[in-house]
Design an enzyme around this catalytic site. Structure first.
Site, mmCIF file in Angstrom:
data_model
loop_
_atom_site.group_PDB
_atom_site.id
_atom_site.type_symbol
_atom_site.label_atom_id
_atom_site.label_comp_id
_atom_site.label_asym_id
_atom_site.label_seq_id
_atom_site.Cartn_x
_atom_site.Cartn_y
_atom_site.Cartn_z
ATOM 1 N N ASP A 46 3.952 -8.017 4.105
ATOM 2 C CA ASP A 46 4.095 -7.467 2.647
ATOM 3 C C ASP A 46 2.908 -8.354 1.906
ATOM 4 O OD1 ASP A 46 4.207 -6.890 -0.073
ATOM 5 O OD2 ASP A 46 6.399 -6.757 0.168
ATOM 6 N N TYR A 93 -1.992 0.169 -12.039
ATOM 7 C CA TYR A 93 -3.150 0.658 -10.910
ATOM 8 C C TYR A 93 -4.708 0.702 -11.463
ATOM 9 C CZ TYR A 93 -5.156 3.489 -7.083
ATOM 10 O OH TYR A 93 -5.701 3.911 -6.244
ATOM 11 N N LYS A 133 -7.587 -1.620 -10.250
ATOM 12 C CA LYS A 133 -8.885 -0.906 -9.711
ATOM 13 C C LYS A 133 -10.265 -1.388 -10.317
ATOM 14 C CE LYS A 133 -6.827 0.625 -6.190
ATOM 15 N NZ LYS A 133 -7.279 -0.015 -4.820
ATOM 16 N N THR A 161 -4.734 12.208 1.637
ATOM 17 C CA THR A 161 -3.866 11.466 2.562
ATOM 18 C C THR A 161 -2.516 11.919 2.728
ATOM 19 O OG1 THR A 161 -3.325 10.068 0.751
ATOM 20 C CG2 THR A 161 -5.118 9.337 2.088
HETATM 21 N N1 LIG Z 1 -5.917 8.503 -1.680
HETATM 22 C C1 LIG Z 1 -6.729 8.361 -2.661
HETATM 23 O O1 LIG Z 1 -6.929 9.688 -3.032
HETATM 24 C C2 LIG Z 1 -7.336 7.279 -3.220
HETATM 25 C C3 LIG Z 1 -8.185 7.340 -4.271
HETATM 26 C C4 LIG Z 1 -8.964 6.232 -4.653
HETATM 27 C C5 LIG Z 1 -8.690 5.197 -4.146
HETATM 28 N N2 LIG Z 1 -7.993 4.905 -2.957
HETATM 29 C C6 LIG Z 1 -7.641 3.608 -2.594
HETATM 30 O O2 LIG Z 1 -7.967 3.549 -1.392
HETATM 31 C C7 LIG Z 1 -6.934 2.756 -0.643
HETATM 32 C C8 LIG Z 1 -6.132 3.216 0.307
HETATM 33 O O3 LIG Z 1 -5.306 4.101 -0.040
HETATM 34 P P1 LIG Z 1 -4.618 5.325 0.587
HETATM 35 O O4 LIG Z 1 -4.691 6.517 -0.285
HETATM 36 O O5 LIG Z 1 -4.985 5.364 1.756
HETATM 37 O O6 LIG Z 1 -3.289 4.888 0.549
HETATM 38 P P2 LIG Z 1 -1.788 4.844 1.352
HETATM 39 O O7 LIG Z 1 -0.683 4.785 0.493
HETATM 40 O O8 LIG Z 1 -1.776 6.331 1.828
HETATM 41 O O9 LIG Z 1 -1.781 3.858 2.283
HETATM 42 C C9 LIG Z 1 -1.795 2.528 1.816
HETATM 43 C C10 LIG Z 1 -1.363 1.730 3.264
HETATM 44 O O10 LIG Z 1 -1.181 0.430 2.695
HETATM 45 C C11 LIG Z 1 0.075 -0.057 3.083
HETATM 46 N N3 LIG Z 1 0.893 -0.759 1.949
HETATM 47 C C12 LIG Z 1 1.106 -0.600 1.002
HETATM 48 N N4 LIG Z 1 1.837 -1.704 0.179
HETATM 49 C C13 LIG Z 1 1.574 -2.855 1.105
HETATM 50 C C14 LIG Z 1 1.787 -4.059 1.030
HETATM 51 N N5 LIG Z 1 2.656 -4.409 -0.213
HETATM 52 N N6 LIG Z 1 1.534 -4.937 2.091
HETATM 53 C C15 LIG Z 1 0.967 -4.485 3.066
HETATM 54 N N7 LIG Z 1 0.564 -3.057 3.293
HETATM 55 C C16 LIG Z 1 0.805 -2.170 2.235
HETATM 56 C C17 LIG Z 1 0.729 1.178 3.348
HETATM 57 O O11 LIG Z 1 2.100 1.140 4.056
HETATM 58 C C18 LIG Z 1 -0.130 2.120 3.845
HETATM 59 O O12 LIG Z 1 -0.202 2.239 5.168
HETATM 60 C C19 LIG Z 1 -6.049 1.949 -1.711
HETATM 61 O O13 LIG Z 1 -6.733 0.679 -2.285
HETATM 62 C C20 LIG Z 1 -6.215 3.179 -2.845
HETATM 63 O O14 LIG Z 1 -6.211 2.499 -4.053
HETATM 64 C C21 LIG Z 1 -7.282 5.947 -2.433
#
Ligand SMILES: NC(=O)c1ccc[n+]([C@@H]2O[C@H](COP(=O)([O-])OP(=O)(O)OC[C@H]3O[C@@H](n4cnc5c(N)ncnc54)[C@H](O)[C@@H]3O)[C@@H](O)[C@H]2O)c1
Length: 258
Positions: free
Chosen positions: A74, A165, A169, A200
């Site tokens: 974590d 958030y 960011k 996702t």
């Molecule tokens: N999906 C989107 O639309 C989107 C848009 C903009 C930015 N992002 C950014 O891209 C990155 C990935 O996002 P995503 O959409 O793949 O998210 P997601 O929630 O699908 O995946 C995030 C991953 O991080 C892991 N995680 C969460 N908390 C954790 C912790 N405390 N310790 C260890 N692992 C942890 C989760 O288990 C998961 O596998 C993030 O930084 C997110 O802010 C995503």
């Protein structure tokens, strides 16, 4: 909007055998990064809190030149990050690339945010970008390395209902610039990627209502969804030697929403 997927097709010779760490690599966009690096022939390690997703991903990539390794951890626990990173760097035999990707885009009304929730949300969305970097600096400096920090267009769009958030960011962009200046003399590049609405599993399950999908399709210039695979290309490039004079920059992958 019609389905549209793509894969990273460029192959970077310098990424073969390169040791890489991806945080939050067990699911979502991070899993696409792990897969893309593995397909480049890199030695990939990832960190996640999800044991099932992590095990499935490692299994799925067992035919790669190097089967990815992972640790369940974590990342909110910053005190444990130095040992975690030392363990992974030792297992990989060094470090060339760090992708600070883990995040948690939970929504919350202003009146529901307690000091503890605020701290937790910054811990999961911002703190580990710094502490993983701090722990990686000696190994990255030894080879000349690349760090990619994952931010989001959410803060630039001024999205409501997620003040912690969007604060995190926005902070990641500032952190990127400060670290790039400080680490440039050590031969470490630091860049930032801002995805738009990426399709996702979590987004589909939690946030992509018909109304949200309408807003996205009206917001984007390009027709089609942004998929996790669409974000990997810029990260492979930034990790590679082709980007050797690129640092302190921000790259947006949102189909033209800004
Ligand atoms: N999906 C989107 O639309 C989107 C848009 C903009 C930015 N992002 C950014 O891209 C990155 C990935 O996002 P995503 O959409 O793949 O998210 P997601 O929630 O699908 O995946 C995030 C991953 O991080 C892991 N995680 C969460 N908390 C954790 C912790 N405390 N310790 C260890 N692992 C942890 C989760 O288990 C998961 O596998 C993030 O930084 C997110 O802010 C995503």
């Amino acid at each position: 909007m019609g389905a549209q997927t793509s894969i990273t097709t460029s192959v970077y010779a310098g990424l073969a055998d390169a040791p890489v760490i991806v945080t939050g690599g067990g699911g979502g966009i991070g899993a696409a990064f792990v897969e893309a690096f593995a397909r480049q022939g890199a030695k990939v390690a990832f960190v996640d809190i999800d044991p099932d997703g992590s095990a499935k991903l490692a299994e799925r990539l067992s035919d790669a030149a190097y089967r990815p390794i992972y640790r369940i951890f974590d990342l909110k626990h910053a005190d444990g990050v130095p040992d975690l990173m030392a363990d992974l760097i030792s297992e990989l035999g060094g470090l060339s690339v760090l992708v600070n990707n883990a995040g948690y885009d939970e929504r919350h009304a202003i009146e529901d945010v307690t000091p503890k929730l605020w701290r937790d949300l910054l811990a999961v969305n911002l703190d580990h970008h710094f502490f993983c970097t701090q722990a990686a600096v000696p190994a990255l400096a030894a080879r000349g390395g690349s760090i990619v920090n994952m931010s989001s267009i959410a803060w630039r769009l001024g999205m409501g209902g997620m003040s912690a958030y969007v604060t995190a960011k926005a902070g990641i962009e500032g952190l990127t610039r400060g670290l790039a200046r400080e680490l440039g003399p050590k031969g470490i590049r630091v860049n930032c990627v801002l995805p738009g609405a990426v399709r996702t599993a979590r987004q589909v399950e939690k946030w992509l209502t018909p109304e949200a999908e309408r807003e996205i399709s009206q917001g984007q210039s390009l027709v089609g969804w942004v998929h996790p695979e669409d974000v990997t290309g810029i990260v492979m490039f930034l990790a590679s030697n082709d980007a050797k004079m690129i640092t302190s920059q921000t790259f947006v992958v949102d189909g033209g929403w800004l």
